[in-house]
Motif scaffolding. Structure first.
Motif, PDB file in Angstrom:
ATOM      1  N   ALA A   2       0.841  -1.194   0.000  1.00  0.00           N
ATOM      2  CA  ALA A   2       0.000   0.000   0.000  1.00  0.00           C
ATOM      3  C   ALA A   2       0.879   1.247   0.000  1.00  0.00           C
ATOM      4  O   ALA A   2       2.030   1.211   0.419  1.00  0.00           O
ATOM      5  CB  ALA A   2      -0.893   0.004   1.225  1.00  0.00           C
ATOM      6  N   TYR A   4       0.996   5.098   1.540  1.00  0.00           N
ATOM      7  CA  TYR A   4       0.434   5.815   2.687  1.00  0.00           C
ATOM      8  C   TYR A   4       0.452   7.307   2.420  1.00  0.00           C
ATOM      9  O   TYR A   4       1.436   7.856   1.934  1.00  0.00           O
ATOM     10  CB  TYR A   4       1.220   5.490   3.956  1.00  0.00           C
ATOM     11  N   ASP A  20       6.045   5.042   2.138  1.00  0.00           N
ATOM     12  CA  ASP A  20       5.790   3.606   2.007  1.00  0.00           C
ATOM     13  C   ASP A  20       5.856   2.906   3.352  1.00  0.00           C
ATOM     14  O   ASP A  20       5.634   1.707   3.428  1.00  0.00           O
ATOM     15  CB  ASP A  20       6.830   2.970   1.068  1.00  0.00           C
ATOM     16  N   GLU A  45      -9.258  -3.425   2.636  1.00  0.00           N
ATOM     17  CA  GLU A  45      -7.934  -2.842   2.401  1.00  0.00           C
ATOM     18  C   GLU A  45      -7.393  -2.109   3.627  1.00  0.00           C
ATOM     19  O   GLU A  45      -6.185  -1.880   3.731  1.00  0.00           O
ATOM     20  CB  GLU A  45      -7.975  -1.858   1.216  1.00  0.00           C
ATOM     21  N   HIS A  49      -3.810  -2.399   9.177  1.00  0.00           N
ATOM     22  CA  HIS A  49      -2.902  -1.247   9.126  1.00  0.00           C
ATOM     23  C   HIS A  49      -2.853  -0.580  10.500  1.00  0.00           C
ATOM     24  O   HIS A  49      -3.813  -0.610  11.261  1.00  0.00           O
ATOM     25  CB  HIS A  49      -3.348  -0.254   8.055  1.00  0.00           C
ATOM     26  N   TRP A  60      -9.641   5.199   3.726  1.00  0.00           N
ATOM     27  CA  TRP A  60      -9.485   4.885   2.315  1.00  0.00           C
ATOM     28  C   TRP A  60      -9.119   6.148   1.556  1.00  0.00           C
ATOM     29  O   TRP A  60      -9.764   7.179   1.676  1.00  0.00           O
ATOM     30  CB  TRP A  60     -10.789   4.300   1.776  1.00  0.00           C
ATOM     31  N   THR A  63      -6.889   4.665  -5.024  1.00  0.00           N
ATOM     32  CA  THR A  63      -5.801   3.807  -5.507  1.00  0.00           C
ATOM     33  C   THR A  63      -4.792   4.634  -6.286  1.00  0.00           C
ATOM     34  O   THR A  63      -5.117   5.699  -6.825  1.00  0.00           O
ATOM     35  CB  THR A  63      -6.333   2.680  -6.422  1.00  0.00           C
ATOM     36  N   GLU A  68      -2.563   0.216  -6.599  1.00  0.00           N
ATOM     37  CA  GLU A  68      -2.291  -0.039  -5.180  1.00  0.00           C
ATOM     38  C   GLU A  68      -3.237   0.788  -4.313  1.00  0.00           C
ATOM     39  O   GLU A  68      -3.534   1.936  -4.651  1.00  0.00           O
ATOM     40  CB  GLU A  68      -0.862   0.370  -4.816  1.00  0.00           C
ATOM     41  N   PRO A  69      -3.693   0.239  -3.179  1.00  0.00           N
ATOM     42  CA  PRO A  69      -4.527   1.047  -2.282  1.00  0.00           C
ATOM     43  C   PRO A  69      -3.717   2.176  -1.643  1.00  0.00           C
ATOM     44  O   PRO A  69      -2.535   2.007  -1.344  1.00  0.00           O
ATOM     45  CB  PRO A  69      -4.993   0.047  -1.226  1.00  0.00           C
ATOM     46  N   ILE A  70      -4.367   3.311  -1.478  1.00  0.00           N
ATOM     47  CA  ILE A  70      -3.780   4.434  -0.745  1.00  0.00           C
ATOM     48  C   ILE A  70      -4.444   4.453   0.622  1.00  0.00           C
ATOM     49  O   ILE A  70      -5.667   4.571   0.725  1.00  0.00           O
ATOM     50  CB  ILE A  70      -4.006   5.773  -1.462  1.00  0.00           C
ATOM     51  N   ILE A  71      -3.641   4.322   1.665  1.00  0.00           N
ATOM     52  CA  ILE A  71      -4.134   4.338   3.037  1.00  0.00           C
ATOM     53  C   ILE A  71      -3.827   5.729   3.590  1.00  0.00           C
ATOM     54  O   ILE A  71      -2.677   6.162   3.634  1.00  0.00           O
ATOM     55  CB  ILE A  71      -3.458   3.241   3.892  1.00  0.00           C
TER      56      ILE A  71
END
Length: 84
Positions: A2, A4, A20, A45, A49, A60, A63, A68-71
């Motif tokens: 993911a 960040y 990251d 997702e 975390h 959320w 992406t 890739e997911p963005i957290i």
């Protein structure tokens, strides 16, 4: 994996920082990891975390261009400002 995204409140306004590594960010910002997100009502997702002291999140953030997911995390001042 993911990506960040951290939204921080500064004297000049809101700033977004990307990393990251949540632990590296937490150390640099002198904040604590206070647990792991296990809220079953949130997106899969976001599960597993870290939760950070003084920050809303994990949230959320969409992406990346590669899927890739963005957290996302927001410090308390940024969260209030964005919630208005």
């Amino acid at each position: 994996m993911a990506a960040y995204e951290f939204v921080l409140s500064t004297d000049d306004g809101l700033v977004t920082v990307y990393s990251d590594d949540v632990a590296e960010f937490a150390e640099a910002m002198d904040t604590e990891i206070v647990g792991i997100n296990v809220n079953p009502r949130q997106r899969p997702e976001l599960q597993g975390h870290p939760r950070l002291s003084g920050y809303a999140g994990p949230c959320w953030g969409g992406t990346t261009a590669t899927g890739e997911p963005i957290i996302r995390y927001e410090d308390s001042h940024a969260h209030r400002a964005l919630s208005m």
